[in-house]
Structure formats: C-alpha cells, structure tokens
Write an enzyme that holds these catalytic residues in place. Structure first.
Site, PDB file in Angstrom:
ATOM      1  N   SER A 123      -6.422  10.023   8.697  1.00 54.80           N
ATOM      2  CA  SER A 123      -6.062   9.575   7.701  1.00 54.80           C
ATOM      3  C   SER A 123      -7.128  11.032   6.980  1.00 54.80           C
ATOM      4  O   SER A 123      -6.610  10.082   5.356  1.00 54.80           O
ATOM      5  CB  SER A 123      -6.405   8.036   7.275  1.00 54.80           C
ATOM      6  OG  SER A 123      -7.482   8.125   8.019  1.00 54.80           O
ATOM      7  N   HIS A 146       0.376  12.180   8.318  1.00 53.75           N
ATOM      8  CA  HIS A 146      -0.256  11.178   7.775  1.00 53.75           C
ATOM      9  C   HIS A 146       1.153   9.827   7.292  1.00 53.75           C
ATOM     10  O   HIS A 146       1.074  10.092   6.038  1.00 53.75           O
ATOM     11  CB  HIS A 146      -1.398  11.239   6.630  1.00 53.75           C
ATOM     12  CG  HIS A 146      -1.987  10.187   6.047  1.00 53.75           C
ATOM     13  ND1 HIS A 146      -2.997  10.043   4.874  1.00 53.75           N
ATOM     14  CD2 HIS A 146      -3.206   8.999   6.750  1.00 53.75           C
ATOM     15  CE1 HIS A 146      -3.366   9.027   5.342  1.00 53.75           C
ATOM     16  NE2 HIS A 146      -3.378   8.330   6.375  1.00 53.75           N
ATOM     17  N   GLU A 158       2.248  12.232   4.289  1.00 54.06           N
ATOM     18  CA  GLU A 158       1.816  13.258   3.571  1.00 54.06           C
ATOM     19  C   GLU A 158       1.643  13.861   4.778  1.00 54.06           C
ATOM     20  O   GLU A 158       1.445  13.968   5.808  1.00 54.06           O
ATOM     21  CB  GLU A 158       0.275  12.996   2.882  1.00 54.06           C
ATOM     22  CG  GLU A 158       0.032  11.819   2.064  1.00 54.06           C
ATOM     23  CD  GLU A 158      -1.599  11.552   1.751  1.00 54.06           C
ATOM     24  OE1 GLU A 158      -1.538  12.283   0.592  1.00 54.06           O
ATOM     25  OE2 GLU A 158      -2.326  11.573   2.506  1.00 54.06           O
ATOM     26  N   ASN A 197      -5.362   8.777  -0.645  1.00 52.10           N
ATOM     27  CA  ASN A 197      -6.332   8.459  -0.358  1.00 52.10           C
ATOM     28  C   ASN A 197      -7.495   9.385  -1.111  1.00 52.10           C
ATOM     29  O   ASN A 197      -8.612   8.659  -1.764  1.00 52.10           O
ATOM     30  CB  ASN A 197      -6.854   8.086   0.992  1.00 52.10           C
ATOM     31  CG  ASN A 197      -6.612   7.536   2.195  1.00 52.10           C
ATOM     32  OD1 ASN A 197      -5.752   6.513   1.396  1.00 52.10           O
ATOM     33  ND2 ASN A 197      -6.388   7.328   3.426  1.00 52.10           N
TER      34      ASN A 197
END
Length: 795
Positions: A123, A146, A158, A197
C-alpha cells in the site's frame, strides 16, 4: 498483436487482502492458488484453509458465490513452490515489512516462470526498494499493483512501475486488471503511499487538525465530510474506523519515515487521539470500537475531552446545510470561503488544504491531474476528484483565495502554489487531456486496446465532448426514455426515470423502440447511462405513477395498465430481432421481469436481481412468476416438476435478492448462457456484440409452446409448508396469503397436475392476484409505508 491471457494466478499471503484478491480472481473465473506459511500444527495448509473459510463469513461478501470458495487452490511455501511455475501472474500480499517481503522474494524467485509478471500489493512501500537484489530479468517483470479494500467492490487499482519495469508488462497487466478483474487502473509514480493514500490520508489528517481547530466533534465532522460533499457517506472518522486505525497508523508512519523533506511533513504527525485509541486496542470496526462504538442499538462517539464515549448523532448547522445544497459550485465555494460560521470555515479550510497539497505534489506523485482525480474517486468513493472540484468552483478565483491564506499563514504549509497554477488557464482538464507539470502538456487518455471496449469511459469534468447521457445519435427521446445508436446496426434504449422505474412512459418507449429495432436494426439493447456509476437497471414499477390512475378510476383502472406491461414484455420476448438486457445495479420487481423477458442478459458482477413485490404486499404481475414456471418446466425435463419449482417460488415469496450476478445465476434470474461482465464500463460494448452475434447467426424468435404445470398438487404441497410457517409464527397471515397466491400462479392454478397451459394463462393469474391484492387493506398499508419511509412494513 499477441494475446496476454492469465491462465493462473498465485497470491502470496492469505491475510485480509491476499485472501480477498484470490476470491476476486475466482469471481472472474481465473484459476488461483493462495499461499501462506506452513501451519505449525495439523494440516500444513491450515492457515490458508482458515482464510478461505473466513471468506464465506465476511460482509460485504468477497465472493460473488460463496460456494466457489472451494475453487481457491491451497499451498504453503514449504511444499508447493513448484506450483508457481504454472502461474502467469504472482501477486505478493504479505504484511508491510520490507525485510519480510525480501525474505519471501528470495524463496520464490527461483520458481517464477520466465514470462510471468511478479507484483507486490504493497500500500505504500517503495517498489524500487522492493526489487533490490533481483536479477535484471526479473526486475524487468516486477511492479506494484495496489488493490483497495475490499478488492471486489473498490474500483481502483494503482499500477506502479520502477525504472526497470518493461512497458509491455505494464500494458499487459493493465489490460488484465481493467477487463478481466473489472478495475479502474491508475498509473502512479513510485513515491510513498502512491496517489490515493498519499492524498487521501493527508486529507484525513488535515481534516482532523482543522476539526480540532474549529472545535468540531467527530460525528459533526462526518456529517459535513460525507454525502453532503459527494463523498463516502461514512465521512472521515467512520471511514478510519472501517479501514482500521492500526492500518491508518501504518500508512501515516510510512509518510513520517519517508517524507521528511516534504513541506507538509508536520501534518504527518500521528494525531494524539488516534494514537491513544490504537494503544487502547480500539482499532475501529473490527475491534468493536474506535472513534465510534456501538452500544446496544445506539452509536456513540469518542469525546477527546472526556476520554470516553458519549451519545453521537451531531449534524451540520442548517446554514451550512443550505450552503452545501447550492447547485452552482462557484457560489457554493464562495459562500464557504466568505462565511463566519465555524463549520463553513472548517469546510473551506479542508478544501484549501487539499487544493494546496495536490498542486504542490502533482508533479512528484502522478503523470497528470486526471490520475489524481480518478484515484480519489475510485479509491475513496468521492463523486468528484479534488482537481475537478477546484476547476468547477472557478480555478483562478480559488487559486487566489488559497494564495491569500498561504501568505497570511492560515494554510498548513508556507510553500507557495507552483507557477503553473496561475498560468492563463481555467483548470487542469481540457478536451486535449489533463495537465502534466513534468511534461508541461495536457496528456490524453490511454490508447490501450482494452479501452476500445469502453464506449463511454469514466468522465472527467472539463474534458467536454459527449458522454453516456447524450452520446451517439438520438432516434427519439422524451422524459422517460432515450432511443439512440452509435452509428451502427444496434439500437440502444436508455431509461431516464428516477431509479429507472417503469411507468406508462417507459412502457410506451419500449414499444416504440421495438418497432424501430425490428424495422431498421439488428437488435435492441436495454442499457442505462449510469450503469457504470452504480445506477439501477430498474427498481421496478413506478408506484407513484399509479396514483393518478387509481384516483381517477379506482382499482379497476389499474388492470389495463398491468396488461400493457405484460403485453410489451411478451412482445419483447417474441420480437423479430434479439433484445439484450445490459443489467447493472438493482433489477428489482418489474425491473427483474424486464430482464427476464430479454433474449439474453449481459450482467455486471454487481447486479442485484429479485422479485420483491411481497415487500409492498403484492405479487409479481409482469410475468416474473410465469417465467419461473417456464424455467422450472424446462429444467425438469420430465422429472418431478415441483422440485424444480421450489427455487422460483421461494425467491419470490421471500423477496430474495441476489448479492451478485453469479448468485443471480444460481437463483435462476440469469441463465447459464448469460454473460457476466466485470468492468461495468464494458457492459454496453459486450451487450451490443451479443445482440449482433445473435442476429448474424440467423436469429428467430422462440416458438410459443404450452407449459406443463403442477396444478393443485403443487398448490397443496407448498400450501402445507406455508401453514406450518404461519402457525409457527414465522410469517404473518398476510404473508401466508401472499405465499398462497404465488404458489397458485407458479403451479398454474387449481387444475389437474401435468396440465399444459399457455403463457397468457399464467399472466392472467398474475394480473388477477395483483388486482385482488390492491384492494386489500394490508397491502395498502405496505404500499403507503414504503412510499412514505422507503422501508417495508411487516403486517
């Protein structure tokens, strides 16, 4: 051109993400083997077996069909590494520890096939650092991939290359992720936490800071930052609880450890309240307590001042609520900026912080602004990305306000906005593409072949051009429907009513579309413009539209309207050209019946189908029960018909709704030959291909035939079970009445077992029961309750 077909996937790590990624591969009919450490006791694959068993219990369900959990292969790193040699894609998904990952890579690397793609589901760890120690040949086939949690439902993946990753590897993997697994792929630069994120967690940290500054409680903040802003209804703090406060803490630590030179570095400090909750084991939803805790039926919030949970339910001020309802984004943003209300000031502050952050960091985290907006939309559930919100609110005016706050020391960093922000521009999204500071150009959409399967790709505000609501050439249009084509030989009918409910306008539009298709096209596809955005295929009959008819002519006036629906659906079933229903989202009641009468169905994985009329005290009257009887007779093939009829009866009598298209097949709402599509943006393309293929294969309407029914034997057998349920207190007297009516219809009425009846006979039974129930006070209570509250009434 060479095909890249993933014949088998290996997932390394049977934790929360690894197991669910494996489950989604099974959903997509991709063979998968799930690895983990050998168990110290008992079956050496015990860790994986427990993870697979847990998949069946999770909600929302990772598996479209829980019975398919058995299709996940089980393996451990000690005995089964040879299996990796058969895999085309290997996804590592173990804990976020660089040293643990490197140890695992050394173990598996000798077994990775020469042409296999190797990817990490990290992540936020550096993909380049993860590839340290690889031989050059393997390094060229390594990248980050991801997935977002939960992998079945979150659209975003991603894709993160290193400098050594071969471009064709990325293109192949993007095609597989987009089409086979149904994902929205964003390519990120290899920076800590990548795009979603990085921006999303900064936004949450900034929100927590600004909330403390303006003295707002967690429940008020969540009300302000959820659905009112077009974001996930869970808001900020409840989203953190769902994600897990320990997981959020880990992502924050990644930013702390790797972004020490970031001008926003002070913001990456772990909030004191978050740290205290994690230390106390209050890790969020999975631990039963976090920022919120459920006590009985009540949801309490954590009060930092008291150090304890207190009653929640705080809401936005009425003034701020009115501001957020303003439809003009520029006026809405100006009102927030100018207001002296603390909640409005708070909202302006979090918008300013987000705009400041994405402008400063765009060049380092993404190729262009579009990728940032998609990452937040698909990964965090926002209706609009941050750059889109800025552009919609007036680019230069908002930029001026942000600059004023930076200069005045009100922003979270004194770093100025980049010069490109003030270039002579109205935003970052244009018809040419989206702005890339690194390339000093507007970057167009990807031209990979997989996107040729998406007639209307996810739109970006500012791009302009046609979209799913107005693309193609309109043949006819009114308030209820739009019939159109894309310059080819398949007609498309799109419903425009709220929740795509079926009323007189839709019935008339469908009839006209059938006329047009039979005369001028190879087929007709039923597809709605918001199919890829979670819109309904059709939520059923329009009860509101029945009211004027009822008021002017009473119950008897409804009969002809029901007959019109039955007639148009039968006409659709026996049309001279194939009719394909492109189902996505809700297909309930009449919407389910609409799909059932199509020649074929192409359904998105997230399709929720069911005959739910008993919820409003009615029975299906558009041929849904008739179709259940027909399908049971076809499946029975001379065997005990009642055994095959029970499934259709139970589905309707209990208003069961499928939790996926895979489950809809098991329930009989989709046929074995129907197609399931994983990327909803491909739904229209596949439906048109199916319609055209049917026509080109010499399509002829099915021959009408009589249907064998169970008659009074079926009615009596089902009735006996209903009596037991009623007398045992499991169903009400009205539920019993509804069940008996459904039993009568699917059994063909009070006639001899084995009798042959026509479809019209069954339709007449449906309509008769429907009309009788309309006059029943208990049914009227259910209808009014549903219309007033949106919830079923149990009576």
């Amino acid at each position: 051109m060479s095909n890249f077909i993933v014949k088998k996937v290996a997932v390394l790590g049977a934790g929360v993400m690894g197991a669910q990624i494996a489950a989604h591969c099974v959903n997509a009919r991709v063979p998968v083997v799930l690895f983990d450490l050998p168990a110290k006791e008992g079956n050496k694959n015990g860790i994986v077996l427990r993870a697979i068993e847990n998949l069946k219990k999770l909600s929302p369900a990772p598996l479209g069909d829980r019975d398919q959990a058995a299709l996940i292969g089980v393996a451990n790193y000690e005995d089964n590494l040879e299996e990796l040699k058969d895999c085309d894609l290997i996804i590592e998904a173990i804990a976020e520890r660089m040293d643990w990952k490197h140890d695992l890579y050394k173990k598996v690397a000798p077994y990775i096939a020469p042409n296999a793609i190797f990817a990490s589901n990290t992540s936020g760890l550096s993909i380049t650092a993860l590839s340290d120690g690889f031989e050059a040949e393997l390094k060229a086939r390594f990248c980050g991939v991801h997935f977002f949690n939960p992998p079945r439902y979150m659209h975003l993946v991603e894709l993160i290359p290193t400098a050594a990753t071969r471009p064709e590897i990325l293109d192949q993997l993007e095609g597989f992720l987009a089409s086979t697994l149904g994902k929205g792929v964003v390519r990120a630069i290899d920076t800590p936490n990548f795009i979603a994120n990085r921006v999303g967690i900064f936004g949450m940290l900034a929100t927590i800071r600004e909330a403390a500054k303006f003295g707002l409680s967690v429940d008020v903040v969540d009300d302000l930052t959820g659905a009112r802003l077009g974001r996930a209804k869970s808001g900020t703090f409840r989203t953190a609880d769902v994600v897990g406060l320990d997981t959020m803490g880990h992502v924050i630590k990644t930013m702390q450890d790797n972004l020490k030179d970031d001008p926003f570095f002070p913001v990456y400090e772990t909030p004191e309240l978050l740290g205290k909750l994690v230390a106390a084991g209050a890790l969020g939803q999975k631990a039963g307590a976090g920022f919120y805790k459920k006590v009985g039926k009540d949801i309490q919030r954590f009060d930092a001042a008291k150090g304890d949970y207190v009653p929640g339910g705080g809401k936005a001020d009425d003034l701020v609520g009115r501001i957020l309802k303003e439809k003009d984004p520029a006026k809405r943003m100006k009102a927030l900026h100018d207001s002296t209300n603390p909640q409005a000031q708070f909202l302006w502050a979090i918008f300013r912080d987000a705009f400041h952050y994405i402008a400063v960091h765009l060049e380092s985290i993404a190729d262009n602004a579009r990728d940032v907006d998609f990452a937040l939309r698909w990964g965090f559930g926002w209706n609009q990305g941050p750059f889109e919100s800025w552009q919609a609110a007036g680019w230069q005016q908002v930029a001026t306000w942000v600059k004023e706050d930076i200069d005045a020391g009100r922003a979270l960093s004194d770093t100025p906005l980049p010069g490109w922000v003030f270039d002579d521009r109205t935003g970052v999204h244009t018809a040419e593409g989206s702005w890339s500071p690194a390339k000093k150009a507007y970057i167009p959409r990807s031209s990979l072949a997989v996107y040729g399967r998406q007639p209307f790709r996810a739109p970006v505000l500012g791009e302009g051009g046609s979209d799913a609501t107005n693309g193609g050439t309109t043949v006819f249009e009114d308030d209820s429907v739009r019939a159109w084509h894309q310059g080819d030989d398949v007609l498309v009918l799109s419903l425009k009513t709220k929740m795509r409910v079926i009323g007189p306008g839709v019935i008339a539009g469908l009839s006209r579309a059938l006329d047009e298709a039979e005369q001028n096209y190879k087929g007709l596809v039923l597809w709605n413009a918001d199919a890829a955005q979670g819109g309904a295929f059709s939520a059923g009959a329009d009860l509101q539209a029945m009211l004027p008819v009822f008021m002017s002519g009473g119950i008897k006036a409804i009969g002809p309207e029901v007959a019109k629906l039955q007639n148009v659906l039968m006409r659709m079933k026996y049309a001279n050209v194939p009719v394909v229903a492109a189902v996505a989202g809700l297909a309930l009641g009449g919407g389910c019946e609409l799909a059932l009468h199509a020649t074929k169905r192409v359904a998105a994985l997230e399709s929720y189908m069911g005959l739910v009329e008993v919820g409003v005290g009615l029975v299906p009257a558009g041929g849904g029960l008739k179709e259940a009887a027909l399908r049971a007779a076809a499946d029975a093939k001379g065997n005990d018909l009642l055994q095959f009829l029970k499934n259709g009866f139970t589905n309707a009598a209990t208003a069961q709704v499928s939790k996926s298209a895979l489950e809809a097949k098991k329930m009989g709402y989709l046929a074995a030959s129907d197609t399931i599509v994983f990327n909803p943006y491909e739904l229209l393309h596949v439906a048109k291909v199916e319609a055209r293929a049917l026509f080109d294969a010499g399509y002829r309407a099915p021959a009408k035939a009589l249907v064998p029914v169970t008659g009074r034997y079926g009615m009596a057998t089902i009735g006996a079970q209903l009596v037991n349920m009623r007398d045992g207190g499991f169903i009400s007297a009205h539920d019993y009445k509804l069940g008996m009516m459904i039993a009568e219809i699917v059994s063909g009425g009070d006639i001899e077992p084995g009798s042959l009846v026509s479809e019209q006979w069954l339709l007449d039974l449906e309509r008769k029961a429907f009309m009788e129930l309309l006059g029943n006070p208990k049914t009227q209570e259910r209808i009014m309750g549903m219309m007033q509250t949106g919830k079923p009434v149990r009576n």
